[in-house]
Design a protein around this motif. Structure first.
Motif, PDB file in Angstrom:
ATOM      1  N   THR A 132      32.629   8.686  88.679  1.00 41.54           N
ATOM      2  CA  THR A 132      30.815   7.974  89.140  1.00 41.54           C
ATOM      3  C   THR A 132      29.992   8.587  89.973  1.00 41.54           C
ATOM      4  O   THR A 132      30.956   9.305  90.929  1.00 41.54           O
ATOM      5  CB  THR A 132      31.783   7.120  89.115  1.00 41.54           C
ATOM      6  OG1 THR A 132      32.314   5.557  88.550  1.00 41.54           O
ATOM      7  CG2 THR A 132      30.529   5.888  90.254  1.00 41.54           C
TER       8      THR A 132
ATOM      9  N   GLN B 107      26.512   5.914  81.702  1.00 38.11           N
ATOM     10  CA  GLN B 107      26.168   4.533  82.301  1.00 38.11           C
ATOM     11  C   GLN B 107      25.403   3.964  83.003  1.00 38.11           C
ATOM     12  O   GLN B 107      26.192   5.253  84.450  1.00 38.11           O
ATOM     13  CB  GLN B 107      26.895   4.127  81.393  1.00 38.11           C
ATOM     14  CG  GLN B 107      27.774   4.619  80.218  1.00 38.11           C
ATOM     15  CD  GLN B 107      28.890   3.792  79.814  1.00 38.11           C
ATOM     16  OE1 GLN B 107      29.324   2.934  80.782  1.00 38.11           O
ATOM     17  NE2 GLN B 107      29.874   3.910  78.523  1.00 38.11           N
TER      18      GLN B 107
ATOM     19  N   ALA C 214      31.285   9.545  81.135  1.00 42.38           N
ATOM     20  CA  ALA C 214      32.162   9.984  80.344  1.00 42.38           C
ATOM     21  C   ALA C 214      32.506  10.786  79.816  1.00 42.38           C
ATOM     22  O   ALA C 214      31.241  11.797  79.348  1.00 42.38           O
ATOM     23  CB  ALA C 214      32.450   8.745  79.785  1.00 42.38           C
ATOM     24  N   SER C 215      33.398  12.086  80.190  1.00 41.78           N
ATOM     25  CA  SER C 215      33.404  13.440  79.284  1.00 41.78           C
ATOM     26  C   SER C 215      35.300  14.002  79.014  1.00 41.78           C
ATOM     27  O   SER C 215      35.826  13.017  79.388  1.00 41.78           O
ATOM     28  CB  SER C 215      33.078  14.366  80.752  1.00 41.78           C
ATOM     29  OG  SER C 215      33.969  14.433  81.757  1.00 41.78           O
TER      30      SER C 215
ATOM     31  N   THR D 160      37.615   7.532  87.551  1.00 43.64           N
ATOM     32  CA  THR D 160      38.310   6.129  87.654  1.00 43.64           C
ATOM     33  C   THR D 160      39.171   6.284  86.156  1.00 43.64           C
ATOM     34  O   THR D 160      40.744   5.821  86.381  1.00 43.64           O
ATOM     35  CB  THR D 160      37.128   5.113  87.397  1.00 43.64           C
ATOM     36  OG1 THR D 160      36.849   5.509  86.571  1.00 43.64           O
ATOM     37  CG2 THR D 160      36.766   4.333  88.746  1.00 43.64           C
ATOM     38  N   THR D 161      39.303   6.801  85.661  1.00 45.53           N
ATOM     39  CA  THR D 161      40.075   8.000  84.596  1.00 45.53           C
ATOM     40  C   THR D 161      39.572   8.946  84.308  1.00 45.53           C
ATOM     41  O   THR D 161      39.429  10.116  84.354  1.00 45.53           O
ATOM     42  CB  THR D 161      39.350   7.064  83.108  1.00 45.53           C
ATOM     43  OG1 THR D 161      38.901   5.780  83.386  1.00 45.53           O
ATOM     44  CG2 THR D 161      41.032   7.484  81.897  1.00 45.53           C
TER      45      THR D 161
ATOM     46  N   ASN E  23      36.070   9.756  83.063  1.00 43.06           N
ATOM     47  CA  ASN E  23      35.231   9.125  83.811  1.00 43.06           C
ATOM     48  C   ASN E  23      34.583   9.550  85.383  1.00 43.06           C
ATOM     49  O   ASN E  23      35.604   8.748  86.276  1.00 43.06           O
ATOM     50  CB  ASN E  23      35.297   7.054  83.822  1.00 43.06           C
ATOM     51  CG  ASN E  23      35.591   6.968  81.846  1.00 43.06           C
ATOM     52  OD1 ASN E  23      34.758   7.376  81.711  1.00 43.06           O
ATOM     53  ND2 ASN E  23      36.316   6.360  82.099  1.00 43.06           N
TER      54      ASN E  23
ATOM     55  N   TYR F  82      40.545  12.919  79.088  1.00 48.14           N
ATOM     56  CA  TYR F  82      39.315  12.492  79.817  1.00 48.14           C
ATOM     57  C   TYR F  82      39.055  11.861  80.404  1.00 48.14           C
ATOM     58  O   TYR F  82      39.745  11.729  81.600  1.00 48.14           O
ATOM     59  CB  TYR F  82      39.621  10.902  78.448  1.00 48.14           C
ATOM     60  CG  TYR F  82      40.261  11.563  77.233  1.00 48.14           C
ATOM     61  CD1 TYR F  82      38.837  11.438  76.671  1.00 48.14           C
ATOM     62  CD2 TYR F  82      41.070  11.874  76.717  1.00 48.14           C
ATOM     63  CE1 TYR F  82      39.221  11.564  74.485  1.00 48.14           C
ATOM     64  CE2 TYR F  82      41.810  12.269  75.090  1.00 48.14           C
ATOM     65  CZ  TYR F  82      40.192  12.330  74.573  1.00 48.14           C
ATOM     66  OH  TYR F  82      40.613  12.434  73.393  1.00 48.14           O
TER      67      TYR F  82
ATOM     68  N   THR G 235      27.571   6.630  86.204  1.00 47.23           N
ATOM     69  CA  THR G 235      29.717   7.066  85.404  1.00 47.23           C
ATOM     70  C   THR G 235      28.831   8.463  84.271  1.00 47.23           C
ATOM     71  O   THR G 235      28.618   7.380  83.507  1.00 47.23           O
ATOM     72  CB  THR G 235      29.750   5.689  84.905  1.00 47.23           C
ATOM     73  OG1 THR G 235      30.277   4.568  86.031  1.00 47.23           O
ATOM     74  CG2 THR G 235      31.716   5.993  84.243  1.00 47.23           C
TER      75      THR G 235
END
Length: 179
Positions: free
Chosen positions: A70, A113, A120-121, A159-160, A68, A66, A118
């Motif tokens: 940016t 978003q 998310a995937s 970020t993640t 995130n 997972y 950002t």
């Protein structure tokens, strides 16, 4: 050899008796006067029937990353343009799949978003946890090497990037009848 009682065969068994000659057949019971009838047999089935064997499937451990990501100079308003949105998403999936060594169908864009932009995937690696861990490290430490076609959108920060193994029940096919 002498054949005694040469009348038609009988339904009852015959016995082999040692007579004066080496092997003589003698009817051990009285002969049947009329033929007997046997019960009819059931019609055969079209094909043999076999009970299906039930095998309990072993749950699969599927590994996903997972992420995130940016893009600092990308304006969220750009995604209002359908062509830009589809091109960006296709490039994102392509860059990730090439870097991760998976097909583009294994890359899912969950959301895009604002906050710069950002994305998310989820990237699915099947059961290959080593490849998932390697990719998670790469996307976290060197995102610019992952997103080669998206570098034009400024600084790329992750970020993640979490490796998440989860267990799923495999899909099994139902037994089919014989033709």
């Amino acid at each position: 050899t002498a054949l005694v009682n040469a009348s038609p065969p009988t339904a009852s068994p015959t016995a082999l008796v040692n007579a004066s000659s080496p092997t003589a057949l003698v009817n051990a019971s009285s002969p049947t006067d009329s033929p007997t009838s046997a019960s009819p047999t059931a019609a055969p089935t079209a094909s043999p029937t076999v009970s299906p064997t039930t095998v309990s499937p072993t749950p699969l451990v599927v590994v996903s990353v997972y992420a995130n990501v940016t893009f600092s100079t990308l304006d969220i308003g750009s995604f209002d343009n359908a062509t830009f949105n589809s091109t960006f998403t296709a490039n994102y999936k392509s860059d990730v799949s090439l870097s991760a060594g998976v097909s583009t169908s294994a890359v899912t864009v969950v959301s895009i978003q604002a906050s710069s932009v950002t994305v998310a995937s989820i990237i699915e690696f099947g059961t290959n946890s080593a490849r998932a861990t390697d990719f998670s490290t790469k996307i976290s430490n060197l995102p610019v090497d992952v997103f080669t076609s998206l570098k034009i959108y400024g600084t790329i920060a992750v970020t993640t990037a979490v490796v998440d193994p989860f267990t799923t029940s495999p899909t099994t096919a139902s037994p089919t009848a014989a033709p």
